[in-house]
Write a protein that holds these residues in place. Sequence first.
Motif, short mmCIF file in Angstrom:
data_model
loop_
_atom_site.label_atom_id
_atom_site.label_comp_id
_atom_site.label_asym_id
_atom_site.label_seq_id
_atom_site.Cartn_x
_atom_site.Cartn_y
_atom_site.Cartn_z
N TYR A 103 19.82 -2.09 -43.76
CA TYR A 103 19.30 -2.52 -45.21
C TYR A 103 19.96 -3.58 -46.01
O TYR A 103 21.17 -3.84 -46.15
N TYR A 157 11.51 -2.21 -48.63
CA TYR A 157 10.53 -2.39 -47.43
C TYR A 157 10.38 -1.69 -46.13
O TYR A 157 12.42 -1.54 -46.25
N ASP A 158 10.11 -1.07 -45.57
CA ASP A 158 10.61 -0.46 -44.16
C ASP A 158 9.94 -1.42 -43.49
O ASP A 158 8.24 -1.70 -42.98
N HIS A 174 15.56 -2.97 -42.64
CA HIS A 174 15.23 -2.21 -44.30
C HIS A 174 15.37 -2.99 -45.07
O HIS A 174 16.23 -3.63 -45.56
N ALA A 175 15.08 -3.35 -46.13
CA ALA A 175 15.23 -3.42 -47.85
C ALA A 175 14.92 -2.33 -48.86
O ALA A 175 14.38 -2.15 -48.90
#
Lengths: 253, 253
Positions: B241, B10-11, B57-58
């Motif tokens: 991230y 995801y953002d 993020h991820a």
Amino acid sequence: MTVYKLTVQYDGTRYHGFQRQPNLLTIQGTIEKALAIMTKGQPVNLVAAGRTDAGVHALGQVISFAYPGNIPADKMVKALNSLMPRDILFVGGVIAVPDFNARFDALGKIYEYRVALGRYTNPFLRLYTGHYPFALDLSKIQTALLDVIGTHNFASFEASGGVIRNKVRTIYTADLDTTNYPQEIKFIFHGDGFLYNMVRIMVATLLEIGSGRRDVHDFLRLYQVQDRQQARLTAPASGLYLKKVFYPSSNID
Amino acid sequence: MTVYKLTVQYDGTRYHGFQRQPNLLTIQGTIEKALAIMTKGQPVNLVAAGRTDAGVHALGQVISFAYPGNIPADKMVKALNSLMPRDILFVGGVIAVPDFNARFDALGKIYEYRVALGRYTNPFLRLYTGHYPFALDLSKIQTALLDVIGTHNFASFEASGGVIRNKVRTIYTADLDTTNYPQEIKFIFHGDGFLYNMVRIMVATLLEIGSGRRDVHDFLRLYQVQDRQQARLTAPASGLYLKKVFYPSSNID
């Protein structure tokens, strides 16, 4: 008064396009507001090479304006950057000849269009690319791009809202960058001018050719029919970048 | 009930972090709302490997949940993606053993931190990197990263709000990716666990070491003093991230 020619980059996501509109956040409005701060309230009207739409980005937009004062160009860039939000960045500038006009003196422009491929949109690219989920035959796109190059009547590729009578434009180069394929492809168009939404309509048509939904040489038919309904689709704003604007070198001091 | 282990990207820009909060947009809330649609209203509580903060993020977050039904894992991924906004994307999944827990079964994690360099923020990277405008001596950062590797008390690198008593963590690798230098550098940390804001505080400290504002071996002093006030700065969420989460292979069917 001093006339400046400045190059500016922006992420168009948050903006209702370049052109000033009452009560809406626009690139022009944001820059003119900063200039009015610098002049202590005296309004400055700027002109841009290309009036990009909502969500369209710029890597090398060019603007011009007459400023009451004579600040060195690098100081003007620095002063404006200190007043810009983080999604607008001036990257260069010069003092131009007094009658320079960023819009009417432009000889040509380069637009790029990034298309993310694959079934799903990449969450990190959704604001910076278009997206096409279907398999593409790149050789068909390459063939169709040869039909784009040259002088043609692009009436089929103009969205309603365009105001210029003459629909003939010359495209000098039309390239496909496959460096990041199969994640992404990029179209690069260099032309003397572009009609309203022309790049986005051409890209949507090229993608339909690449996926076999249209004949490879459908551009030749579309030049003939001069009918917007025949081209149909418009690729999303998020993939489009105004990359570079060309001027006669004599415009610049 | 079937237990799923899903990997999600995801953002984090739009979200108030991962963790569900009343009346705020969160990743957990968005996914649980989709699951409730699939169960026709029966609530499903999910667990995540790392509860990322607002703006983080991820690339490989892992979640687990028990679902009333037995859908193949690839169908579950597809169904959730059809209900997700464009900034959340499920990229894989398996059916796990019944007692699998994405948080408590995690053996370790990789976090990345992207730092854009240069005087100004790049308009297109502002949501996806941190930014550091000062010149860096990369060899100093490389030297300091050797002090990060190993088992240390990271109390100096925990923001207030952390709830875990034991501040000792083991960092297996701590690397600097200079592929895009001088535009950008990237830190990559692989550890058995990370305290609250630990990566962002470590990155801010490493950048101060790189620009000569701190002694190269200041991490050794900070492990001793165990005082958050000494580490001081926290790098912004936008550069962080969650890259990967590791599990014992026996957790998965």
